[in-house]
Design a protein around this motif. Structure first.
Motif, mmCIF file in Angstrom:
data_model
loop_
_atom_site.group_PDB
_atom_site.id
_atom_site.type_symbol
_atom_site.label_atom_id
_atom_site.label_comp_id
_atom_site.label_asym_id
_atom_site.label_seq_id
_atom_site.Cartn_x
_atom_site.Cartn_y
_atom_site.Cartn_z
ATOM 1 N N ASN A 243 -5.549 7.382 3.081
ATOM 2 C CA ASN A 243 -5.311 7.689 4.501
ATOM 3 C C ASN A 243 -5.180 6.406 5.315
ATOM 4 O O ASN A 243 -4.327 6.292 6.202
ATOM 5 N N ARG A 244 -6.036 5.414 5.030
ATOM 6 C CA ARG A 244 -5.954 4.153 5.745
ATOM 7 C C ARG A 244 -4.627 3.438 5.457
ATOM 8 O O ARG A 244 -4.025 2.836 6.344
ATOM 9 N N LEU A 245 -4.174 3.507 4.213
ATOM 10 C CA LEU A 245 -2.888 2.919 3.856
ATOM 11 C C LEU A 245 -1.744 3.585 4.618
ATOM 12 O O LEU A 245 -0.868 2.921 5.181
ATOM 13 N N MET A 246 -1.753 4.917 4.663
ATOM 14 C CA MET A 246 -0.672 5.642 5.332
ATOM 15 C C MET A 246 -0.653 5.350 6.824
ATOM 16 O O MET A 246 0.405 5.188 7.435
ATOM 17 N N GLN A 247 -1.841 5.260 7.437
ATOM 18 C CA GLN A 247 -1.907 4.955 8.870
ATOM 19 C C GLN A 247 -1.268 3.597 9.175
ATOM 20 O O GLN A 247 -0.531 3.444 10.147
ATOM 21 N N GLN A 248 -1.593 2.614 8.338
ATOM 22 C CA GLN A 248 -1.063 1.275 8.589
ATOM 23 C C GLN A 248 0.431 1.178 8.274
ATOM 24 O O GLN A 248 1.162 0.433 8.925
ATOM 25 N N PHE A 249 0.879 1.952 7.290
ATOM 26 C CA PHE A 249 2.318 1.981 7.013
ATOM 27 C C PHE A 249 3.078 2.529 8.214
ATOM 28 O O PHE A 249 4.133 2.031 8.602
ATOM 29 N N GLU A 250 2.526 3.585 8.813
ATOM 30 C CA GLU A 250 3.157 4.177 9.988
ATOM 31 C C GLU A 250 3.092 3.242 11.190
ATOM 32 O O GLU A 250 4.063 3.093 11.938
ATOM 33 N N LYS A 251 1.953 2.576 11.353
ATOM 34 C CA LYS A 251 1.742 1.722 12.517
ATOM 35 C C LYS A 251 2.527 0.409 12.411
ATOM 36 O O LYS A 251 3.194 -0.007 13.369
ATOM 37 N N GLN A 252 2.425 -0.260 11.255
ATOM 38 C CA GLN A 252 3.017 -1.594 11.130
ATOM 39 C C GLN A 252 4.483 -1.586 10.687
ATOM 40 O O GLN A 252 5.253 -2.468 11.063
#
Length: 806
Positions: free
Chosen positions: A790-799
């Protein structure tokens, strides 16, 4: 360089065949690249013999033909139909036998076959002189006055024996061997036969009616200048023996005066020049420089603007020749010439080399002068030329020899340690053998002790300037092949090598690259400046120019590996080798602002065509960026390059797009497609994938220590994600974000599919990624795994602005 075997045998006694002599010369450092047969008459009259006409009768079906029987020494007379009106029984004639080939003076060669002429069998041909190429007459067959037995080769009768010619790849350091006499000197050391220097004891001055004064105003450019005058000459063709020898080494005879100067040049290695003495104004020769931009017309009819640094041979009023390089048109020898002044000089190699480069002139004379000639040979060659000129053109020697030599060039003094010589040779050959070889090579031993030799080296050995050079001279005569190899290979190094030893690293990497289907190429580090000029002025600013280039196509040191590799690709593709994977480790060169030169090594890769061959199991696949990137990344891994960042390539002269791998601010590798315009200029139409690694930097940072660790006790877990991203987002950016988010558990990120098409938004691409998670301390739980993903997906979406496909 071409050396006539017959000519060589006039200078030294040789009882070995040409092939064996060629092997000896190659072993002594004069590489014989080929041995050719030279025939004075094309074909060497092979298969053409002396015959005797036994009978001669009219042809029953042709008034102008005769049926003859001819004894050609085979035991059985041959029947030959002949159309010549002067054929008759009892004559000695020239017969071309069946299967021989005729090379007529005019027209194409043709083969003699057994045939029928008007119903009569003909087993050969009775020849006229133009039909065998030794003359122009076709008035009738040749009738010979000879007692030679029937069947004797016609070449023997005409004295047209063939010659063997050595083609020697003369290296720049062997200026001493740039003549037949120079080669004979080496053979003397190899065969122990005396060298017979052409005699000049008969030289004498007949009168002094044509003195020519000599003044050398530039002794630093011309340390020695000598000359003599001949008068009463008759300019015409050279004798056949001289023409034959000149033709054998690829020279075209001109006239007896010019031919003599060329003959002595190739015989003794001393260039000469003949001036028409009547055109030497003021009866004076002045060796000097002239004013900048002085116009001078050379023998080839070209007007040249002279430089103030050009050494010129002048008369009292004007220039006559470019010193050591090329004569002038006005002062040259013509058919009307009756008096000549023969020049024999020693010119400074530096001056000749510089002038030759400025004017783009390369001659047989400059080839020798710019490498270094023998100042001690000046007078001997002058006398030899004067005597030969008298022999072939008549006339008298009409002046004393003028020899301006204010500062004689002395022999070089070198001290040789016998122990050091044995160390460099790699084997103990004994002091006696060393002294024998040196003496045979003309190197005088002036003093000796048990441990050292004091040597006097003649100046014609231009490249022998230090102890190591003397050892090289010894070794090439002793024979490299005679150095025995120890049963257990070992060596005491002359210098310490860095650790890790660069050669071991290079071998490891090259073995890996070769195992992946790449072929190593080795190309010339000297390149063509036109390649760089075509890409713009900026590309030529830091080129390193070769001062003494032998070819306009090889005039600069390469500053890129690209062009030499493309030349190899072009050659192979033109020969239908279209699927190519090549690599090369080579040097490039760059001129710095302070005038110094930077030299560095690059590892270059080239891929063209398909990576897999066509077969029934699978279709062939075109080479792609990822094929090359995979190999490059594995090479970097084997070089322990560690972490590096992938960045968009800064466009350059040969790649407009691609990827650069950067470590600590230094580009360690560049890869991508070569610019299509560049490849088309070099006639390579296919797309070329290219990579270049900074070998020096990678080797400097290389560490050969291996880090080992225990196997993980707990299982790893894999999770997959599908991301939709902008096309300009690279996989490397995805990896960087992932490892910043999770440093402890994330073990590996891999892309296993990429999609671009009409099923997703334009300007987007889809990555199918796998993430490998591992905790070395405990088994991963679903909760930990889900939180991490989940943390990986959030950062992929954000960055990265990614859309997660679920």
């Amino acid at each position: 360089m071409l050396i006539s075997f017959d000519w060589l045998k006039q200078l030294i006694s040789i009882d070995k065949p040409a092939e064996e002599v060629g092997a000896l010369l190659t072993g002594a450092g004069l590489e014989v690249e080929g041995i050719h047969t030279f025939d004075v008459v094309q074909g060497g009259l092979e298969g053409i013999v002396i015959g005797e006409v036994l009978t001669c009768e009219s042809h029953p079906d042709a008034d102008r033909l005769r049926i003859t029987t001819v004894d050609i020494g085979t035991g059985t007379p041959s029947q030959i139909v002949c159309g010549a009106p002067n054929v008759a029984a009892g004559q000695k004639v020239v017969v071309a036998t069946v299967n021989s080939t005729l090379y007529p003076a005019e027209g194409e060669p043709f083969k003699i076959k057994k045939s029928k002429i008007r119903g009569a069998v003909s087993e050969g041909m009775i020849c006229a002189e133009d039909e065998i190429g030794i003359g122009q007459s076709h008035a009738g067959i040749m009738v010979l006055d000879t007692d030679l037995p029937n069947g004797t080769p016609a070449a023997q009768f005409f004295g047209l024996g063939s010659d063997k010619v050595f083609e020697i790849g003369l290296t720049p350091n062997r200026a001493d061997a740039a003549s037949h006499y120079g080669v004979a000197r080496d053979l003397h050391a190899l065969l122990k036969e005396p060298v017979m220097l052409p005699k000049v004891a008969d030289f004498k001055v007949n009168n002094t009616t044509r003195p020519i004064a000599v003044e050398v105003k530039s002794p630093e450019a011309c340390p020695r200048y000598a000359g003599v005058t001949l008068s009463g000459l008759t300019v015409g063709p050279s004798p056949e023996w001289m023409q034959k020898r000149l033709r054998a080494i690829g020279l075209s005879p001109i006239n007896n005066v010019v031919d003599v100067t060329n003959y002595v040049l190739h015989e003794l290695g001393q260039p000469l020049h003949a001036f028409d003495a009547d055109k030497i104004k003021g009866n004076k020769v002045v060796v000097q420089t002239v004013e900048e931009d002085t116009v001078f017309t050379t023998l080839d009819g070209v007007e040249r603007k002279l430089k103030a640094s050009d050494l010129m041979i002048c008369n009292a009023a004007e220039p006559m020749a470019i010193g050591g390089i090329f004569g002038g048109l006005v002062s040259g020898v013509t058919e009307e010439t009756t008096s000549v002044f023969i020049e024999s000089a020693y010119f400074s190699p530096d001056w000749v080399r510089k002038t030759g480069m400025v004017h783009g002139l390369k001659t047989d004379a400059s080839f020798r002068f710019e490498r270094g000639t023998d100042p001690h040979m000046v007078l001997h060659a002058l006398k030899r030329a004067a005597l030969l000129m008298q022999e072939v053109a008549g006339g008298e020697i009409s002046s004393e020899i003028v020899d301006v030599y204010p500062n004689p060039i002395e022999n070089r003094e070198i001290r040789l340690s016998i122990e050091r010589a044995h160390t460099l040779i790699g084997q103990h050959i004994g002091a006696a053998r060393i002294k024998e070889i040196l003496t045979d090579l003309g190197i005088q031993i002036t003093n000796e002790t048990d441990t050292h030799l004091s040597l006097s080296v003649p100046p014609y050995k231009v490249d022998v300037t230090r102890e190591a050079d003397v050892v090289e001279e010894i070794l090439r005569i002793y024979g490299f092949n005679n150095i025995e190899m120890d049963e257990n290979l070992a060596t005491s190094y002359l210098a310490k090598f860095p650790r890790p030893y660069a050669e071991n690293v290079m071998e490891t990497i090259m073995n890996y690259i070769s195992a992946n289907g790449f072929h190593e190429i080795i190309t010339n580090s000297i390149s063509n400046s036109k390649y760089y000029e075509a890409t713009g002025e900026e590309e030529t600013k830091d080129l390193v120019h070769v001062v003494n280039y032998n070819s306009e196509d090889l005039d600069v040191l390469r500053k890129s590996m690209v062009y030499s590799g493309l030349e190899v690709l072009r050659r192979n593709i033109n020969r239908r080798q279209r699927d190519l994977k090549l690599f090369e480790l080579g040097k490039i060169y760059e001129l710095l602002e302070d005038g110094s030169t930077k030299e560095s090594r690059k590892l270059a890769f080239y891929m063209v065509g398909n990576t897999t061959a066509e077969s029934w199991k699978q279709a062939s696949m075109k080479a792609s960026f990822h094929d090359l990137a995979g190999v490059v990344q594995n090479v970097l891994r084997k070089l322990n390059a560690g972490d590096y960042e992938a960045q968009a390539l800064e466009p350059n002269s040969h790649m407009r797009q691609g990827v650069a791998y950067v470590k600590n601010g230094t580009v360690i590798a560049e890869l991508g497609p070569l610019d299509a315009g560049l490849t088309r200029r070099l006639e390579v139409k296919e797309q070329v994938w290219y990579a270049e690694l900074n070998w020096d930097y990678l080797l400097k940072k290389y560490k050969d220590n291996l880090v080992a660790g225990e196997l993980p006790k707990f299982p790893e877990v894999r999770r997959d994600l599908s991301l939709v991203l902008d096309k300009n987002v690279s996989f490397d950016q995805v990896k960087q974000v992932a490892f910043k988010v999770e440093r402890k558990l994330l073990h590996e990120v891999n892309v296993f599919d990429v999609y671009e098409g009409n099923k997703i938004e334009e300007g987007k691409k889809a990555y199918a990624l796998s993430f490998t998670l591992l905790d070395k301390q405990q088994t991963l739980t679903d909760k930990v795994i889900d939180n991490t993903m989940n943390r990986l997906m959030q950062q992929f979406e954000k960055q990265l602005g990614a859309f997660i496909r679920k």
